[in-house]
Design a protein around this motif. Structure first.
Motif, PDB file in Angstrom:
ATOM      1  N   CYS A  21     -12.615  25.940  50.136  1.00  0.00           N
ATOM      2  CA  CYS A  21     -11.594  26.052  51.195  1.00  0.00           C
ATOM      3  C   CYS A  21     -10.592  24.908  51.104  1.00  0.00           C
ATOM      4  O   CYS A  21      -9.399  25.096  51.321  1.00  0.00           O
TER       5      CYS A  21
ATOM      6  N   CYS B 267     -11.607  26.795  58.463  1.00  0.00           N
ATOM      7  CA  CYS B 267     -12.228  27.951  57.809  1.00  0.00           C
ATOM      8  C   CYS B 267     -13.750  27.879  57.906  1.00  0.00           C
ATOM      9  O   CYS B 267     -14.396  28.847  58.306  1.00  0.00           O
TER      10      CYS B 267
ATOM     11  N   ILE C 110      -6.320  32.195  54.649  1.00  0.00           N
ATOM     12  CA  ILE C 110      -7.624  32.246  53.980  1.00  0.00           C
ATOM     13  C   ILE C 110      -8.588  33.144  54.762  1.00  0.00           C
ATOM     14  O   ILE C 110      -9.277  33.985  54.193  1.00  0.00           O
TER      15      ILE C 110
ATOM     16  N   ALA D  43     -11.055  36.944  49.143  1.00  0.00           N
ATOM     17  CA  ALA D  43      -9.984  36.043  49.587  1.00  0.00           C
ATOM     18  C   ALA D  43      -9.155  35.574  48.390  1.00  0.00           C
ATOM     19  O   ALA D  43      -7.926  35.615  48.416  1.00  0.00           O
TER      20      ALA D  43
ATOM     21  N   LEU E 286      -8.325  25.704  48.153  1.00  0.00           N
ATOM     22  CA  LEU E 286      -7.433  26.800  48.542  1.00  0.00           C
ATOM     23  C   LEU E 286      -6.345  26.253  49.474  1.00  0.00           C
ATOM     24  O   LEU E 286      -5.180  26.644  49.394  1.00  0.00           O
TER      25      LEU E 286
ATOM     26  N   LEU F 209      -5.214  36.430  47.766  1.00  0.00           N
ATOM     27  CA  LEU F 209      -4.258  35.325  47.778  1.00  0.00           C
ATOM     28  C   LEU F 209      -3.642  35.082  46.394  1.00  0.00           C
ATOM     29  O   LEU F 209      -2.846  34.161  46.222  1.00  0.00           O
TER      30      LEU F 209
END
Ligand SMILES: [Zn+2]
Length: 276
Positions: free
Chosen positions: A176, A214, A260, A135, A179, A139
């Motif tokens: 998460c 997430c 994500i 991920a 992010l 990203l």
């Protein structure tokens, strides 16, 4: 999800769906397992419609034509589910030859769940695995060493970099969350260092909502914490008007969580989209 001109009054707002997901543990997970190829907002929208109809089993959804391709047919009298789909168009500015493409979103009732169809058996559905490092790479977000001297800080985000305290209580939840800050554009506005006593501002609740969407879908630890935080925020925030988050925030949160979730998936053959 900017344009809501075509939203019918029976379709709940994105912010209301998010509150539903916050207050009902298990809902996000259920929506993800049944409708994972779709966007986060549509997953929750589809699940809530199944629940409102009572007897509709959540499961793979497709349009009438797609089911036909798969050797199945929609049973007589079945009512389609409504999802939000992007429409791309071209617009010419007045007094100019330049054309601009734009995306708007419309609600269409054209999806049916597996239980509304009959016919050929389906191949078993597998939910793609998710990997944090994949991920990050997809990203273009870099994980940097945690160098904060304050041990209470769980993690931080600056520009497109995130760092997680090796002793963080909920490392995946914190990842998460950080992010979320990056994708939501917060970390280019200011640097974030998230302690245990996080300030209750809108950015924080947005990042925490991304973490919830997430962590629950991907079965990572920390959802109870996220729920507690968001609920606390909702009921304490001074201008709470019963609506929860602003609609715009809810849309941004879905989009970030979507990115994500998708970025960390191992490639599979599925690429269903709302466009079919
Ligand atoms: Zn934060």
């Amino acid at each position: 999800m900017e344009n809501h001109a075509n939203q019918s009054p029976s379709i709940p707002k994105w912010s209301a769906l998010l509150i539903e997901a916050v207050t009902k543990p298990g809902l996000i997970m259920k929506a993800y397992s049944a409708f994972h190829p779709y966007s986060v907002g549509n997953q929750i929208l589809a699940l809530v419609q199944c629940q409102m109809r009572g007897d509709l089993q959540p499961g793979p959804i497709n349009t009438y034509l797609k089911w036909k391709e798969l050797g199945r047919f929609v049973k007589r009298g079945e009512r389609a589910l409504t999802l939000c789909m992007p429409i791309t168009g071209k617009r010419r500015e007045e007094n100019s030859d330049e054309e601009h493409t734009f995306t708007s979103f419309v609600y269409k009732a054209r999806w049916f769940t597996l239980s509304q169809t009959d016919g050929q058996e389906l191949e078993p559905i597998t939910i793609p695995e998710w990997d944090a490092e994949r991920a990050l790479a997809a990203l273009s977000i870099e994980r940097i060493p945690f160098d904060h001297t304050d041990g209470n800080i769980q993690g931080f985000a600056k520009q497109r970099q995130v760092a997680i305290n090796p002793l963080a209580q909920l490392p995946f939840k914190t990842l998460c969350h950080e992010l979320g800050h990056v994708i939501l554009g917060h970390s280019t506005e200011i640097d974030f260092a998230d302690g245990e006593a996080t300030p209750r501002n809108l950015r924080e609740v947005e990042a925490e909502a991304v973490a919830l969407l997430c962590c629950e879908a991907l079965d990572l630890e920390g959802t109870a914490y996220c729920r507690g935080y968001i609920q606390n925020w909702l009921y304490r925030v001074t201008d709470y008007n019963g609506q929860g988050l602003p609609e715009k925030s809810a849309q941004k949160v879905y989009h970030a969580a979507d990115q994500i979730r998708r970025a960390g998936r191992l490639p599979t053959t599925e690429n269903a989209s709302e466009k079919r």
